[in-house]
Design a protein around this motif. Structure first.
Motif, PDB file in Angstrom:
ATOM      1  N   SER A  60       0.853  -1.150   0.022  1.00 19.11           N
ATOM      2  CA  SER A  60      -0.367   0.418   0.333  1.00 19.11           C
ATOM      3  C   SER A  60       0.804   1.376   0.044  1.00 19.11           C
ATOM      4  O   SER A  60       0.959   2.445  -0.730  1.00 19.11           O
ATOM      5  CB  SER A  60      -0.800  -0.109   1.248  1.00 19.11           C
ATOM      6  N   ARG A  61       2.378   1.091   0.873  1.00 15.24           N
ATOM      7  CA  ARG A  61       3.033   2.096   0.559  1.00 15.24           C
ATOM      8  C   ARG A  61       3.373   2.492  -0.389  1.00 15.24           C
ATOM      9  O   ARG A  61       3.511   3.586  -1.248  1.00 15.24           O
ATOM     10  CB  ARG A  61       3.738   2.120   1.580  1.00 15.24           C
ATOM     11  N   ASP A  63       2.078   1.490  -3.141  1.00 15.80           N
ATOM     12  CA  ASP A  63       1.090   2.392  -4.507  1.00 15.80           C
ATOM     13  C   ASP A  63       1.264   3.504  -4.388  1.00 15.80           C
ATOM     14  O   ASP A  63       0.953   4.710  -5.530  1.00 15.80           O
ATOM     15  CB  ASP A  63      -0.160   1.707  -4.128  1.00 15.80           C
ATOM     16  N   HIS A  64       0.658   4.072  -3.270  1.00 20.49           N
ATOM     17  CA  HIS A  64       0.825   5.697  -2.655  1.00 20.49           C
ATOM     18  C   HIS A  64       2.576   6.409  -3.324  1.00 20.49           C
ATOM     19  O   HIS A  64       2.164   8.057  -3.675  1.00 20.49           O
ATOM     20  CB  HIS A  64       0.838   5.905  -1.324  1.00 20.49           C
ATOM     21  N   SER A 247      -2.567  -5.418  -4.621  1.00 17.01           N
ATOM     22  CA  SER A 247      -2.558  -3.543  -4.985  1.00 17.01           C
ATOM     23  C   SER A 247      -2.614  -3.541  -6.035  1.00 17.01           C
ATOM     24  O   SER A 247      -2.665  -4.396  -7.417  1.00 17.01           O
ATOM     25  CB  SER A 247      -1.369  -3.232  -4.260  1.00 17.01           C
TER      26      SER A 247
END
Length: 544
Positions: A60-61, A63-64, A247
Motif C-alpha cells: 500500500s505504501r 502504491d501511494h 495492490s
C-alpha cells in the motif's frame, strides 16, 4: 541318577504355558488394535497473518508513493513544461512507457515514448462511447471515464485514478488538472511489478524470519507463482491456507501447506478385550498350577505313605516266611493236613512279599531312588529258585511246569531285579492262564544276549492290548481278569527293570494259536551299573 517315572502334572510348566498364551493373546490384541493414521499439523496461521499484514502495508505504501510520482509528472504537464523536461522527469519513475496530454475535445495530441521494451506501446486516445480509435495502435480511453458525461446521475470521476485493470499488460494512469484536458501515462506493468518484486526481496529476510523459524511449509509467491521466499516445494498441490496480497502494482500471495505426520492410535475395545482375556488366562494358569501343586503334594504324601507301609511290611513278612518254613519242617510226615495248610500259608506269604516288593520298586522308581547292582551270577539258579517258590501254587492250579534251562550259563546282571522279573511273569501265568494247564520256562543265550521265555496256553491277549498291558495300573478286559486280584504293576515293573538293564521285553502269540509268549532279552556282559531308564519308560513300554 535319572530314572523313569510316571509323568504327572508339572505346575511350573502349566503356569508358563498359560502365561505364554496370555502374552500371545495380549500381543495379538495390541496388533489388532493398532491403527496407523496421518495427523494434520496446521501452520501458525497467526504468524502468517502478521507477516501478510506487514507485506500488505508495504504494498500500500509503494502504491501511494507511485501515485505521488505520477501526480508530480502530471503537474509538470499542467504547468506547460515541454516534452524534454517531462521526459527527464519521467525517466526517474519506474515503468513509464508513454505520457501524453489529451484534451476534452477527444482529438489526439502528440505523445512521448520513453525507452522501454522493444514492443511499441499503444498510444492513448480519448474516444466517445461506441466509437473506435482513429489509430489501430491506439489505446482507447473512454471520454466519459475521464471527464464524465456531464449528467447529474453520473458525476465527474475523481481527479486521478487508474484506467483499466492493474493486471493488464499495460496500465493507463490519468490525471485531470482542469476541466479541459487530462494527463495520461502508459505504464509498463511487468517492469513495474518486477521493480516491486525486487524491493520486496530486500525486505523478506526480516519480514519472513519468524515464519522461517516456525519451520512450516510456507512460501511467498509473486505474480505468476514466482517464489519470493520460503518453502521451495509442492508447487503443484493445492495449498491449505492462502492470504492474497493485492495492490495496483501487482498481486502477491502467501501460501501454506499443512504438515502430515504418521501416528498410531489404539482401538480401545480391542485392547480391553485382549487385556481381559490375557488376565483371565493368567489367573487360570495360577489356579491350575496351584491345583496341580496340591495334587502333587497329595500324591507324594500317598506314595510316601505306601512306601513306608510297604517297607514296614517287609520285615514281618520275611520273619513270617522263616517261621512258616521252620514250623512245616518240624511237623512229622504223618501230619499231612497240617503240612498242607502251612504250605498254603507260606504261598500266600510269598505272594504278599512279591506284592510288597512290586510296590517298593514302583515307589523307588517314582521317587528316583531305584538303583540296580549288576554282578556276575547264574541266571538258571535264580530262575529255578523262583520256580520252586511257585511250584506248589502252579500244581494246585493244575498247571504243568516245563523247564528248559542252561545251568552253565553265566551273566552280569542284578540278581534281585532278574528274580523280580521272572516272578512277575510266572505270577501272571498263575493268575490268568491256568485254564491252559501248561507253562514253559526257558533260559538260553541268543546272539550274545540272555533270553528268558515264559510261555503258556491260556486264553491269550489281543494284539491291540499288548502295548497297554505294560502300563502301570492297567488291567485287561474283565472277561480275562474276572475273579483275579492284582495291582496292575507286575508287567509295568518288568518293563522298567528290563529297560534299566539295557534289555527288552516283548509279548507275542503262542505258535499253537492260543496262549502268550513273554520274552525278556538282557545283555550277558558289559552291563553298566545303575543304567538310567529312558524317560517315561513305565508309561511308554518298548515292545518288539
Amino acid at each position: 541318577m535319572t530314572t523313569a517315572t510316571i509323568p504327572g502334572p508339572r505346575p511350573g510348566l502349566t503356569l508358563c504355558l498359560l502365561l505364554a498364551a496370555a502374552a500371545v493373546m495380549l500381543a495379538g490384541g495390541a496388533w489388532l488394535a493398532r491403527r496407523e493414521v496421518e495427523r494434520r499439523i496446521p501452520a501458525d496461521r497467526a504468524l502468517l497473518r502478521e507477516s501478510a499484514a506487514t507485506l500488505q502495508a508495504e504494498l500500500s505504501r509503494l502504491d501511494h508513493v507511485y501515485l505521488g510520482h505520477l501526480q508530480r509528472l502530471a503537474g509538470l504537464l499542467k504547468n506547460g513544461q515541454g516534452p524534454a523536461e517531462t521526459r527527464r522527469a519521467a525517466a526517474d519513475v519506474e515503468g513509464i512507457a508513454v505520457f501524453a496530454v489529451l484534451p476534452r475535445t477527444g482529438s489526439r495530441t502528440v505523445h512521448e515514448r520513453l525507452n522501454g521494451p522493444s514492443a511499441i506501446p499503444p498510444e492513448p486516445e480519448l474516444t466517445v462511447r461506441g466509437k473506435r480509435p482513429v489509430s489501430p495502435f491506439a489505446m482507447a480511453i473512454p471520454l466519459e471515464a475521464v471527464f464524465g458525461d456531464g449528467s447529474l446521475a453520473s458525476p465527474p470521476p475523481a481527479a486521478e485514478g487508474w484506467i483499466g485493470r492493474p493486471a493488464d499488460p499495460w496500465l493507463a494512469w490519468w490525471h485531470r488538472p482542469d476541466e479541459s484536458q487530462a494527463a495520461v501515462f502508459v505504464v509498463n506493468g511487468p517492469q513495474l511489478r518486477s521493480a516491486v518484486h525486487r524491493h520486496l526481496a530486500t525486505l523478506m529476510p526480516a519480514v519472513w524470519a519468524p515464519v522461517r523459524a516456525a519451520g512450516g511449509l510456507d512460501r511467498l509467491e509473486g505474480p505468476g507463482t514466482t517464489l519470493l521466499a520460503g518453502y521451495d516445494g509442492r508447487k503443484t498441490e493445492v495449498p491449505d491456507f492462502v492470504i492474497p496480497l493485492a495492490s495496483r502494482l501487482g498481486n502477491w500471495q502467501i501460501v501454506s501447506f499443512d504438515r502430515w505426520e504418521k501416528g498410531v492410535t489404539w482401538h480401545q475395545p480391542t485392547l480391553v478385550l485382549a487385556g481381559t482375556l490375557a488376565v483371565g488366562l493368567s489367573l487360570l494358569g495360577w489356579l491350575v498350577s496351584s491345583a496341580q501343586r496340591r495334587a502333587l503334594r497329595e500324591v507324594t504324601a500317598r506314595v510316601s505313605f505306601v512306601n513306608r507301609v510297604s517297607h514296614e511290611l517287609g520285615a514281618p513278612l520275611t520273619n513270617l516266611r522263616l517261621y512258616l518254613e521252620l514250623a512245616r519242617d518240624a511237623l512229622p510226615p504223618e501230619a499231612g493236613e497240617s503240612i498242607r495248610r502251612l504250605s498254603v500259608a507260606q504261598e500266600e506269604n510269598e505272594r504278599l512279599i512279591r506284592l510288597v516288593q512290586n510296590v517298593l520298586t514302583f515307589a523307588r522308581s517314582e521317587r528316583h531312588k531305584l538303583e540296580l547292582h549288576p554282578a556276575p551270577c547264574r541266571p538258571a539258579a535264580i530262575l529255578s529258585a523262583v520256580l520252586d517258590q511257585f511250584a506248589p501254587a502252579l500244581a494246585r492250579r493244575g498247571i504243568t511246569l516245563e523247564t528248559r534251562l542252561d545251568d552253565n550259563l553265566g551273566a552280569t546282571l542284578d540278581p534281585d531285579a532278574f528274580a523280580q522279573i521272572a516272578a512277575n511273569l510266572v505270577s501272571n501265568v498263575e493268575k490268568y492262564a491256568a485254564s491252559g494247564g501248561w507253562m514253559l520256562a526257558a533260559l538260553k543265550t541268543d546272539s550274545d544276549a540272555l533270553a528268558l521265555t515264559i510261555s503258556d496256553r491260556g486264553p491269550g491277549i489281543p494284539a491291540s492290548e499288548s502295548a497297554r498291558l505294560f502300563l502301570p495300573f492297567e488291567r485287561l478286559d474283565s472277561r480275562l481278569t474276572e475273579g483275579v486280584s492284582g495291582t496292575g504293576l507286575g508287567l509295568a515293573i518288568c518293563q522298567d527293570l528290563t529297560t534299566r538293564m539295557q534289555g527288552t521285553i516283548s509279548l507275542t502269540a503262542a505258535p499253537e494259536g492260543t496262549g502268550c509268549v513273554f520274552t525278556v532279552r538282557l545283555p550277558l556282559h558289559g552291563l553298566t551299573a545303575n543304567a538310567p531308564a529312558p524317560k517315561d519308560a513305565l508309561l511308554h513300554p518298548q515292545t518288539a
